[in-house]
Design a protein around this motif. Structure first.
Motif, short mmCIF file in Angstrom:
data_model
loop_
_atom_site.label_atom_id
_atom_site.label_comp_id
_atom_site.label_asym_id
_atom_site.label_seq_id
_atom_site.Cartn_x
_atom_site.Cartn_y
_atom_site.Cartn_z
N MET A 1 21.13 71.34 90.74
CA MET A 1 22.35 72.12 90.56
C MET A 1 23.08 71.76 89.26
N ARG A 2 23.07 70.51 88.90
CA ARG A 2 23.78 70.10 87.68
C ARG A 2 23.12 70.65 86.42
N GLY A 3 21.84 70.96 86.50
CA GLY A 3 21.13 71.49 85.34
C GLY A 3 21.26 73.00 85.17
N LEU A 4 21.93 73.64 86.12
CA LEU A 4 22.09 75.10 86.04
C LEU A 4 23.41 75.42 85.34
N THR A 5 23.31 75.86 84.11
CA THR A 5 24.47 76.33 83.35
C THR A 5 24.10 77.65 82.70
N HIS A 6 25.13 78.38 82.30
CA HIS A 6 24.88 79.64 81.59
C HIS A 6 24.08 79.38 80.31
N SER B 1 6.63 92.49 82.86
CA SER B 1 7.16 93.51 81.98
C SER B 1 7.94 94.51 82.81
N GLY B 2 9.02 94.99 82.26
CA GLY B 2 9.87 95.93 82.95
C GLY B 2 10.94 95.26 83.80
N ALA B 3 10.91 93.92 83.88
CA ALA B 3 11.93 93.22 84.66
C ALA B 3 13.28 93.40 83.98
N SER B 4 14.30 93.51 84.79
CA SER B 4 15.64 93.69 84.24
C SER B 4 16.18 92.38 83.69
N ARG B 5 17.20 92.49 82.89
CA ARG B 5 17.86 91.30 82.35
C ARG B 5 18.42 90.46 83.50
N ALA B 6 18.98 91.10 84.52
CA ALA B 6 19.52 90.37 85.67
C ALA B 6 18.40 89.61 86.39
N ASP C 1 20.33 80.79 79.20
CA ASP C 1 20.08 81.48 77.92
C ASP C 1 18.95 80.81 77.15
N GLU C 2 19.02 79.49 77.00
CA GLU C 2 18.03 78.76 76.22
C GLU C 2 16.65 78.83 76.85
N THR C 3 16.56 78.62 78.16
CA THR C 3 15.28 78.60 78.85
C THR C 3 14.63 79.98 78.85
N ALA C 4 15.44 81.01 79.01
CA ALA C 4 14.91 82.38 79.05
C ALA C 4 14.68 82.96 77.67
N GLY C 5 15.12 82.24 76.62
CA GLY C 5 14.96 82.75 75.26
C GLY C 5 15.90 83.91 74.96
N LEU C 6 17.07 83.88 75.59
CA LEU C 6 18.06 84.93 75.40
C LEU C 6 19.11 84.49 74.39
N PRO C 7 19.73 85.43 73.70
CA PRO C 7 20.83 85.08 72.80
C PRO C 7 21.96 84.42 73.59
N GLN C 8 22.63 83.49 72.95
CA GLN C 8 23.74 82.79 73.60
C GLN C 8 24.78 83.80 74.09
N GLY C 9 25.22 83.63 75.32
CA GLY C 9 26.21 84.51 75.93
C GLY C 9 25.59 85.61 76.79
N VAL D 1 25.71 88.98 82.23
CA VAL D 1 25.13 89.39 83.51
C VAL D 1 25.92 88.82 84.68
N ALA D 2 26.31 87.55 84.55
CA ALA D 2 27.03 86.85 85.62
C ALA D 2 28.13 86.03 84.95
N ARG D 3 29.32 86.57 84.95
CA ARG D 3 30.43 86.00 84.19
C ARG D 3 30.77 84.57 84.62
N THR D 4 30.79 84.31 85.92
CA THR D 4 31.22 83.00 86.42
C THR D 4 30.03 82.24 87.03
#
Length: 193
Positions: free
Chosen positions: A26-31, A5-10, A35-43, A48-51
């Motif tokens: 490495m191939r499994g790491l995508t934006h 708790s208290g961890a930043s989005r980054a 999002d899906e694994t962390a339960g975050l909204p798409q995008g 946080v990290a554009r590229t």
């Protein structure tokens, strides 16, 4: 994936990226995967990290933070107390990397290999790793090494070889006592003790 708790989005994005690297490579790491694994909204990861490069650099920085806690070089006993307490502390740190933090070690190897193909990532990877090398060099210097740079390199090469062989290779993780004994023998040979 849970984050304290208290961890930043980054931090959440970086921790999830490290988990994905360990699980999928490495191939499994995508934006989108972050999002899906962390339960975050798409995008969210893109905010946080554009590229991809920015995502990899974020993961490298977080890896260094988390490995610093695992290795705890700043908590090493004073070398003036002799080699044995230092050996015990280093062996315990290495054993933690092989056991409880195995996934973090796997993620590090993924990032290290990717850094061989991306010069801009190599710079980030080497810069974050320099503090560990500097601390280890200072430690072997304080233990009385006649050639601290060479001995620090030998220790890193031995530890990395052991970790790679046990995490990604064909060897089982040795018990803590065996890691301690091997490290004691290595340091004794270097220090002539």
């Amino acid at each position: 994936m849970s984050v304290t708790s208290g961890a930043s989005r980054a931090d959440l994005v970086a921790d999830t990226a490290l988990a994905l690297l360990a699980e999928r490579g490495m191939r499994g790491l995508t934006h989108r995967a972050v999002d899906e694994t962390a339960g975050l909204p798409q995008g969210s990861t893109s905010n946080v990290a554009r590229t991809r490069q920015a995502l990899l650099e974020l993961a490298v920085r977080r890896l260094a933070e988390r490995e610093a806690r695992v290795l705890a070089l700043h908590e090493m006993p004073e070398p003036s107390g002799g080699t044995d307490p230092v050996v015990d502390a280093l062996a315990l740190a290495l054993h933690r990397a092989l056991t409880r933090n195995r996934d973090l070690t796997l993620a590090r190897y993924e990032l290290a290999l990717e850094a061989t193909r991306r010069p801009e990532l190599r710079t980030s990877y080497d810069t974050t790793g320099a503090r560990f090398r500097d601390q280890l060099t200072a430690l072997v210097t304080a233990l009385g090494s006649p050639d601290p740079d060479r001995h620090a390199l030998s220790l890193v090469a031995w530890a990395d070889g052991l970790m790679f062989s046990c995490v990604a290779g064909a060897y089982e993780t040795p018990p803590l006592a065996a890691v301690r004994q091997s490290l004691r023998e290595l340091l004794a040979g270097m220090l002539g003790s």
